[in-house]
Design an enzyme around this catalytic site. Structure first.
Site, PDB file in Angstrom:
ATOM      1  N   HIS A   1       1.055  -0.916  -0.025  1.00  0.00           N
ATOM      2  CA  HIS A   1      -0.064   0.083   0.160  1.00  0.00           C
ATOM      3  C   HIS A   1       1.106   1.787  -0.011  1.00  0.00           C
ATOM      4  O   HIS A   1       0.399   1.849  -0.443  1.00  0.00           O
ATOM      5  CB  HIS A   1      -0.847  -0.478   1.296  1.00  0.00           C
ATOM      6  CG  HIS A   1      -1.455  -1.196   0.827  1.00  0.00           C
ATOM      7  ND1 HIS A   1      -2.391  -1.598   2.243  1.00  0.00           N
ATOM      8  CD2 HIS A   1      -2.245  -1.686  -0.228  1.00  0.00           C
ATOM      9  CE1 HIS A   1      -3.526  -2.422   2.163  1.00  0.00           C
ATOM     10  NE2 HIS A   1      -3.209  -3.083   0.419  1.00  0.00           N
TER      11      HIS A   1
ATOM     12  N   PHE B   1      -0.910  -8.087   5.426  1.00  0.00           N
ATOM     13  CA  PHE B   1       0.332  -7.963   4.925  1.00  0.00           C
ATOM     14  C   PHE B   1       0.201  -6.147   4.460  1.00  0.00           C
ATOM     15  O   PHE B   1       1.246  -6.138   3.118  1.00  0.00           O
ATOM     16  CB  PHE B   1       1.086  -8.544   4.383  1.00  0.00           C
ATOM     17  CG  PHE B   1       0.790 -10.038   4.576  1.00  0.00           C
ATOM     18  CD1 PHE B   1       1.002 -10.073   5.939  1.00  0.00           C
ATOM     19  CD2 PHE B   1       1.027 -11.173   4.080  1.00  0.00           C
ATOM     20  CE1 PHE B   1       0.729 -11.968   6.134  1.00  0.00           C
ATOM     21  CE2 PHE B   1       1.188 -12.402   3.930  1.00  0.00           C
ATOM     22  CZ  PHE B   1       0.833 -12.247   5.757  1.00  0.00           C
ATOM     23  N   CYS B   2      -0.866  -5.530   4.148  1.00  0.00           N
ATOM     24  CA  CYS B   2      -0.997  -3.972   3.409  1.00  0.00           C
ATOM     25  C   CYS B   2      -0.941  -4.548   2.538  1.00  0.00           C
ATOM     26  O   CYS B   2      -0.521  -3.137   1.571  1.00  0.00           O
ATOM     27  CB  CYS B   2      -0.233  -3.358   4.427  1.00  0.00           C
ATOM     28  SG  CYS B   2      -0.666  -2.856   5.864  1.00  0.00           S
ATOM     29  N   ALA B   3      -1.144  -5.577   1.109  1.00  0.00           N
ATOM     30  CA  ALA B   3      -0.847  -5.254  -0.049  1.00  0.00           C
ATOM     31  C   ALA B   3      -2.258  -6.566  -0.054  1.00  0.00           C
ATOM     32  O   ALA B   3      -2.178  -7.068  -0.748  1.00  0.00           O
ATOM     33  CB  ALA B   3       0.225  -6.141  -0.585  1.00  0.00           C
TER      34      ALA B   3
ATOM     35  N   CYS C   1      -5.317  -4.835   7.208  1.00  0.00           N
ATOM     36  CA  CYS C   1      -3.833  -5.110   7.277  1.00  0.00           C
ATOM     37  C   CYS C   1      -3.965  -6.286   8.501  1.00  0.00           C
ATOM     38  O   CYS C   1      -2.672  -7.507   7.962  1.00  0.00           O
ATOM     39  CB  CYS C   1      -2.827  -3.854   7.881  1.00  0.00           C
ATOM     40  SG  CYS C   1      -3.109  -2.879   6.423  1.00  0.00           S
TER      41      CYS C   1
END
Length: 457
Positions: free
Chosen positions: A133, A379-381, A399
């Site tokens: 992100h 994982f902020c993806a 997240c």
């Protein structure tokens, strides 16, 4: 010598290559089943432990700490020299071009938001949905084209080339790409993507947050226009980051923050307003009193990794990667997530799911029963993890841990990550714990609290 991001497959690690000394390597933690164990820190992709060398360097400097750039006293002068020499050290670490600027920020996220703030008017940005992100989200004031997740490095290059060929060739354009995925650890074809961008009149910024701690990053060899990374992933966790690269867009734009340090001259006008002359150096985007200790810690880490020798660090990490992947391959219930395939070169970041387990439950059991720290979630993806798990990448998620109870299915994963300070024993204990948990189940009861799975009291 620089190692390319498409380096060859794993090689055997010489027995004399030892892990680098890091803080916390002897910390003991309690287990819910009784007793204590040395903590196995296997969440390097989030924040790597500080190198002992970095800590020692910072401790030696701390008594001489002073304000930089604006003080006449000895400590201020010393701190100013240290701050600017740190800039030189980072430029050397990244093999920057002679006229590149090195700007100190708070993190990779801050660096990419800074770059987003200085984009020329009507700039078009191209970014793969596979990004963290930090590099997926900053481009709010630009025209953004989000590219679908490629399944091979060649497909990544072809996807970008098609997108760039369809754009207005007369306007400015920027490509943002990761060097190594924070989810799969896979290395991206940065040099080839840079060539494609430049062939179509675009520039490229490299998110090296996961690459720089594991591989040498040469701005000149990769031919990228900018590179961003964080200190807290480079064994220097003191809240600093770097944006390094071409100066023109940076000096032509308004300062990222307005304030002291960014301004060269300020004067009142006759009409009551203020005239400001801004610096045209890196100081233009470094307003306020800088984080001198954080900056020095990054420079210290850069020097320590260079002196340790990336050839040795890369060889040892490949050995650990093989240990983990071979161990997980022996557990049929474990599915390792991959975008480019099992043979793709990667850094020490591996994400997986376990059949029959909620990811938060599994991670909680690893911590509470084995003293092993990993990460679980998206994982902020989010779009990437959703794609890898076979769900709609547009599905929203958090997240952190999922809102699923132990035993319930969740669209999240578990991530184990390691690096230059990881002992063999830590990855061996991790593999053994995974096998035991899958075979025997958790030895403790767990419950969901505030969205996280925790041991029941």
């Amino acid at each position: 010598m620089s190692v390319s991001v498409d380096a060859a497959a794993c090689i055997e690690t010489p027995s004399e290559i030892a892990p680098l000394a890091v803080l916390g390597r002897d910390v003991s933690v309690p287990l819910v089943t009784g007793g204590e164990v040395t903590y196995a820190a296997l969440d390097y992709a989030a924040s790597a432990p500080a190198l002992q060398r970095v800590w020692d360097d910072v401790a030696a400097y701390a008594p001489y700490y002073g304000s930089v750039h604006r003080g006449a006293g000895y400590l201020s002068q010393l701190s100013t020299d240290l701050f600017e020499n740190s800039r030189v050290a980072v430029a050397e670490f990244l093999d920057c071009r002679e006229d590149d600027q090195v700007i100190f920020t708070r993190s990779t996220t801050d660096s990419l938001n800074l770059l987003a703030a200085v984009l020329p008017a009507d700039c078009q940005v191209f970014v793969f949905e596979t990004e963290h992100h930090a590099s997926l989200l900053p481009w709010r004031d630009a025209r953004v084209t989000y590219l679908n997740a490629p399944r091979t490095p060649d497909e990544a290059v072809q996807t970008l080339e098609r997108a760039l060929a369809d754009r207005d060739p007369y306007g400015p354009a920027l490509v943002c790409v990761t060097g190594a995925s924070n989810v799969t650890g896979e290395l991206w074809p940065v040099r080839e993507l840079a060539a494609a961008a430049h062939a179509h009149g675009a520039r490229i910024v490299l998110d090296a947050a996961q690459l720089a701690p594991h591989h040498p990053v040469s701005v000149q060899e990769l031919d990228v226009d900018w590179v961003a990374f964080s200190g807290h992933k480079l064994y220097a966790p003191f809240g600093s980051g770097v944006l390094a690269g071409r100066s023109d867009w940076l000096t032509e734009a308004e300062p990222y923050l307005a304030g002291g340090g960014a301004s060269r001259k300020v004067a009142r006008r006759g009409d009551g307003g203020v005239d400001v002359e801004w610096h045209d150096t890196a100081a233009r985007h470094e307003a306020g009193s800088p984080n001198v200790i954080g900056v020095y810690s990054i420079a210290s880490a850069c020097k320590a990794l260079t002196e340790a020798g990336f050839d040795n660090l890369v060889a040892r990490e490949r050995f650990l990667i093989r240990k983990v992947r071979d161990g997980l391959a022996e557990v049929p219930e474990v599915k390792v997530l991959s975008l480019f395939g099992d043979d793709s070169p990667r850094v020490g970041v591996i994400s997986f799911v376990v059949e029959g387990w909620n990811s938060s439950h599994f991670a909680a059991a690893l911590s509470a029963e084995y003293g092993i720290g990993v990460r679980d979630g998206l994982f902020c993806a989010h779009p990437l993890v959703r794609t890898l798990l076979g769900s709609d990448p547009q599905t929203q998620g958090e997240c952190g841990a999922p809102e699923a109870a132990p035993g319930e299915k969740s669209l999240n994963a578990i991530r184990v990550s390691f690096g230059a300070g990881t002992p063999d024993e830590h990855v061996e204990r991790f593999v053994a714990a995974v096998k035991e948990l899958v075979r025997d189940g958790a030895a403790w009861n767990y419950r969901t609290e505030d969205g996280r799975c925790v041991p029941a009291s």
